[in-house]
Design an enzyme around this catalytic site. Sequence first.
Site, PDB file in Angstrom:
ATOM      1  N   SER A 127     -11.376   2.417   5.980  1.00 26.22           N
ATOM      2  CA  SER A 127     -12.539   2.224   5.120  1.00 26.22           C
ATOM      3  C   SER A 127     -13.788   2.750   5.802  1.00 26.22           C
ATOM      4  O   SER A 127     -13.893   2.728   7.042  1.00 26.22           O
ATOM      5  CB  SER A 127     -12.685   0.725   4.857  1.00 26.22           C
ATOM      6  OG  SER A 127     -13.954   0.434   4.359  1.00 26.22           O
ATOM      7  N   TYR A 152     -12.928  -8.575   8.421  1.00 25.45           N
ATOM      8  CA  TYR A 152     -12.240  -7.568   7.607  1.00 25.45           C
ATOM      9  C   TYR A 152     -12.488  -6.166   8.168  1.00 25.45           C
ATOM     10  O   TYR A 152     -11.556  -5.397   8.411  1.00 25.45           O
ATOM     11  CB  TYR A 152     -12.702  -7.627   6.137  1.00 25.45           C
ATOM     12  CG  TYR A 152     -12.264  -6.402   5.358  1.00 25.45           C
ATOM     13  CD1 TYR A 152     -10.924  -6.207   5.046  1.00 25.45           C
ATOM     14  CD2 TYR A 152     -13.173  -5.405   4.981  1.00 25.45           C
ATOM     15  CE1 TYR A 152     -10.503  -5.057   4.366  1.00 25.45           C
ATOM     16  CE2 TYR A 152     -12.768  -4.259   4.310  1.00 25.45           C
ATOM     17  CZ  TYR A 152     -11.428  -4.093   4.004  1.00 25.45           C
ATOM     18  OH  TYR A 152     -11.020  -2.957   3.342  1.00 25.45           O
ATOM     19  N   LYS A 156      -9.932  -3.082  10.236  1.00 25.61           N
ATOM     20  CA  LYS A 156      -9.747  -1.641   9.957  1.00 25.61           C
ATOM     21  C   LYS A 156      -9.975  -0.828  11.229  1.00 25.61           C
ATOM     22  O   LYS A 156      -9.247   0.119  11.517  1.00 25.61           O
ATOM     23  CB  LYS A 156     -10.701  -1.186   8.840  1.00 25.61           C
ATOM     24  CG  LYS A 156     -10.384  -1.794   7.481  1.00 25.61           C
ATOM     25  CD  LYS A 156      -9.015  -1.375   6.966  1.00 25.61           C
ATOM     26  CE  LYS A 156      -8.606  -2.066   5.700  1.00 25.61           C
ATOM     27  NZ  LYS A 156      -7.219  -1.862   5.304  1.00 25.61           N
TER      28      LYS A 156
HETATM   29  P1  NAD Z   1      -5.789  -4.894  -3.583  1.00 23.76           P
HETATM   30  O1  NAD Z   1      -6.054  -6.266  -3.079  1.00 23.76           O
HETATM   31  O2  NAD Z   1      -5.928  -4.627  -5.015  1.00 23.76           O
HETATM   32  O3  NAD Z   1      -4.326  -4.418  -3.122  1.00 23.76           O
HETATM   33  C1  NAD Z   1      -3.747  -4.837  -1.915  1.00 23.76           C
HETATM   34  C2  NAD Z   1      -2.359  -5.352  -2.253  1.00 23.76           C
HETATM   35  O4  NAD Z   1      -1.737  -5.764  -1.024  1.00 23.76           O
HETATM   36  C3  NAD Z   1      -2.357  -6.565  -3.176  1.00 23.76           C
HETATM   37  O5  NAD Z   1      -1.501  -6.310  -4.265  1.00 23.76           O
HETATM   38  C4  NAD Z   1      -1.832  -7.710  -2.314  1.00 23.76           C
HETATM   39  O6  NAD Z   1      -1.067  -8.626  -3.065  1.00 23.76           O
HETATM   40  C5  NAD Z   1      -1.007  -6.955  -1.284  1.00 23.76           C
HETATM   41  N1  NAD Z   1      -0.871  -7.644   0.009  1.00 23.76           N
HETATM   42  C6  NAD Z   1      -1.835  -8.230   0.752  1.00 23.76           C
HETATM   43  N2  NAD Z   1      -1.294  -8.761   1.868  1.00 23.76           N
HETATM   44  C7  NAD Z   1       0.046  -8.494   1.827  1.00 23.76           C
HETATM   45  C8  NAD Z   1       1.140  -8.773   2.672  1.00 23.76           C
HETATM   46  N3  NAD Z   1       0.986  -9.484   3.796  1.00 23.76           N
HETATM   47  N4  NAD Z   1       2.363  -8.331   2.337  1.00 23.76           N
HETATM   48  C9  NAD Z   1       2.555  -7.615   1.200  1.00 23.76           C
HETATM   49  N5  NAD Z   1       1.566  -7.343   0.347  1.00 23.76           N
HETATM   50  C10 NAD Z   1       0.317  -7.766   0.649  1.00 23.76           C
HETATM   51  O7  NAD Z   1      -6.719  -3.926  -2.723  1.00 23.76           O
HETATM   52  P2  NAD Z   1      -7.029  -2.389  -2.958  1.00 23.76           P
HETATM   53  O8  NAD Z   1      -8.427  -2.266  -3.414  1.00 23.76           O
HETATM   54  O9  NAD Z   1      -5.939  -1.733  -3.718  1.00 23.76           O
HETATM   55  O10 NAD Z   1      -7.015  -1.900  -1.441  1.00 23.76           O
HETATM   56  C11 NAD Z   1      -5.864  -1.312  -0.858  1.00 23.76           C
HETATM   57  C12 NAD Z   1      -6.182  -0.974   0.582  1.00 23.76           C
HETATM   58  O11 NAD Z   1      -7.334  -0.129   0.637  1.00 23.76           O
HETATM   59  C13 NAD Z   1      -6.515  -2.169   1.457  1.00 23.76           C
HETATM   60  O12 NAD Z   1      -5.962  -1.957   2.727  1.00 23.76           O
HETATM   61  C14 NAD Z   1      -8.026  -2.156   1.521  1.00 23.76           C
HETATM   62  O13 NAD Z   1      -8.505  -2.769   2.697  1.00 23.76           O
HETATM   63  C15 NAD Z   1      -8.295  -0.666   1.521  1.00 23.76           C
HETATM   64  N6  NAD Z   1      -9.635  -0.304   1.034  1.00 23.76           N
HETATM   65  C16 NAD Z   1     -10.000  -0.663  -0.229  1.00 23.76           C
HETATM   66  C17 NAD Z   1     -11.286  -0.331  -0.688  1.00 23.76           C
HETATM   67  C18 NAD Z   1     -11.753  -0.741  -2.063  1.00 23.76           C
HETATM   68  O14 NAD Z   1     -12.964  -0.673  -2.334  1.00 23.76           O
HETATM   69  N7  NAD Z   1     -10.885  -1.147  -2.982  1.00 23.76           N
HETATM   70  C19 NAD Z   1     -12.162   0.377   0.153  1.00 23.76           C
HETATM   71  C20 NAD Z   1     -11.739   0.739   1.430  1.00 23.76           C
HETATM   72  C21 NAD Z   1     -10.453   0.399   1.861  1.00 23.76           C
END
Ligand code: NAD
Length: 344
Positions: A127, A152, A156
């Site tokens: 991120s 958080y 990362k």
């Molecule tokens: P999200 O919460 O919609 O998706 C993450 C998924 O991971 C969820 O479905 C959750 O149930 C699953 N999960 C969490 N812990 C778990 C575990 N221990 N075992 C199995 N499944 C697990 O989030 P997102 O927005 O799709 O983000 C996906 C990735 O991208 C994450 O790593 C997040 O940190 C990163 N990210 C997201 C953003 C954003 O703005 N959405 C920005 C930068 C980075």
Amino acid sequence: MGLKILITGGLGYIGAHVCAVLHQKGYRIVLMDNLSNSFLQMYHQLITLLGEQSLEFEKKDISRPDEVKELFRKHSDIKGVIHLAALKSVNQSIAQPLSYYHNNVGGLITLLSEVKSKNIPFLFSSSCTVYGQADQLPIKENTSLKPSFSPYGFTKQVGEQIIKDTAKANDSFKAMSLRYFNPIGAHPSSLIGEWPIGEPQNLVPYITQVGIGKRKELKIFGDTYDTTDGTCIRDYIHVMDLAEAHVLGLETLFSSNSNHYVYNVGLGKGVSVKEMVSRFEKVSERPIKYKISKARKGDVPIAYADASRIRHQLNWQPKYSINDALLSAWNWEKYLHSNNDHKE
Ligand code: NAD
Ligand code: UDP
């Protein structure tokens, strides 16, 4: 038959879109998710979009070594991993740091222990939070990383370091960290999109829920930042363009000799919160009521990417504008509403 790719966190917002794009390119897909921040209904939405035969789902937890081992035993033909599973709320991570370190760092280590000796390329969701308030704008990959404000954000930074060190120690382990800026929007079909559980933490799903009448008003977190209109500036990118970057990243890892990469993924355009509200009002033709509330702890005033490295090296070419993304987010919100989404 296409190569089989594991997507951890595959029922989440970004995972579902990565799944759709990988499927379109002919890959076979295993989704792994523990449903801690997603609905099983997302799996059914993906089946409706892609077809019954297109994917397999494993309800498993990346932080459980027994479950991860079992998954790789069952799917011994996995040829690539896209690791998105993580907890992602900044505020929650401040209140529950151990859960975040256990899940995001512990889970990553569990997964890497299984993958590193198998010659399976590994893509990690990082991120732009790793940069904090950058000293230099637009932000390049070599801009120095700042100590993170939240557990958080720190997960990362640590995650990237663990991956880098693992790649250094194992020539056959190929890995890439993608530093996402602000993904927004939904699949053009409106069958999948961002589906927050409870009150949205992010700007765009909050705006669309105000638009549909599910929330009374948006709270804008601060309007006295040193920016054009006093509200924070971010680099919003369509989730479909972000998903494309994953496929290009994976294909690079399959074919390249180097074994470690880091890329920014953003459009490179800084847009303020107020501008996002007025852009949304324009594309949706709905007024968005908002009030100014106090600044959110940990928000940096300005972040936008220099994404020239991924554009040049991977030939990544984003197709969608910010307004396209906002319209797709709005269409998804309308879809959810018309399908009686009362899930909280
Ligand atoms: P999200 O919460 O919609 O998706 C993450 C998924 O991971 C969820 O479905 C959750 O149930 C699953 N999960 C969490 N812990 C778990 C575990 N221990 N075992 C199995 N499944 C697990 O989030 P997102 O927005 O799709 O983000 C996906 C990735 O991208 C994450 O790593 C997040 O940190 C990163 N990210 C997201 C953003 C954003 O703005 N959405 C920005 C930068 C980075
Ligand atoms: N934001 C806001 N109200 C909200 C949610 C977000 O004003 O209800 C602002 C937030 O302060 C930030 C921008 O919108 O400046 C983008 O926030 P988001 O949480 O979507 O992404 P972040 O940049 O924090 O990862």
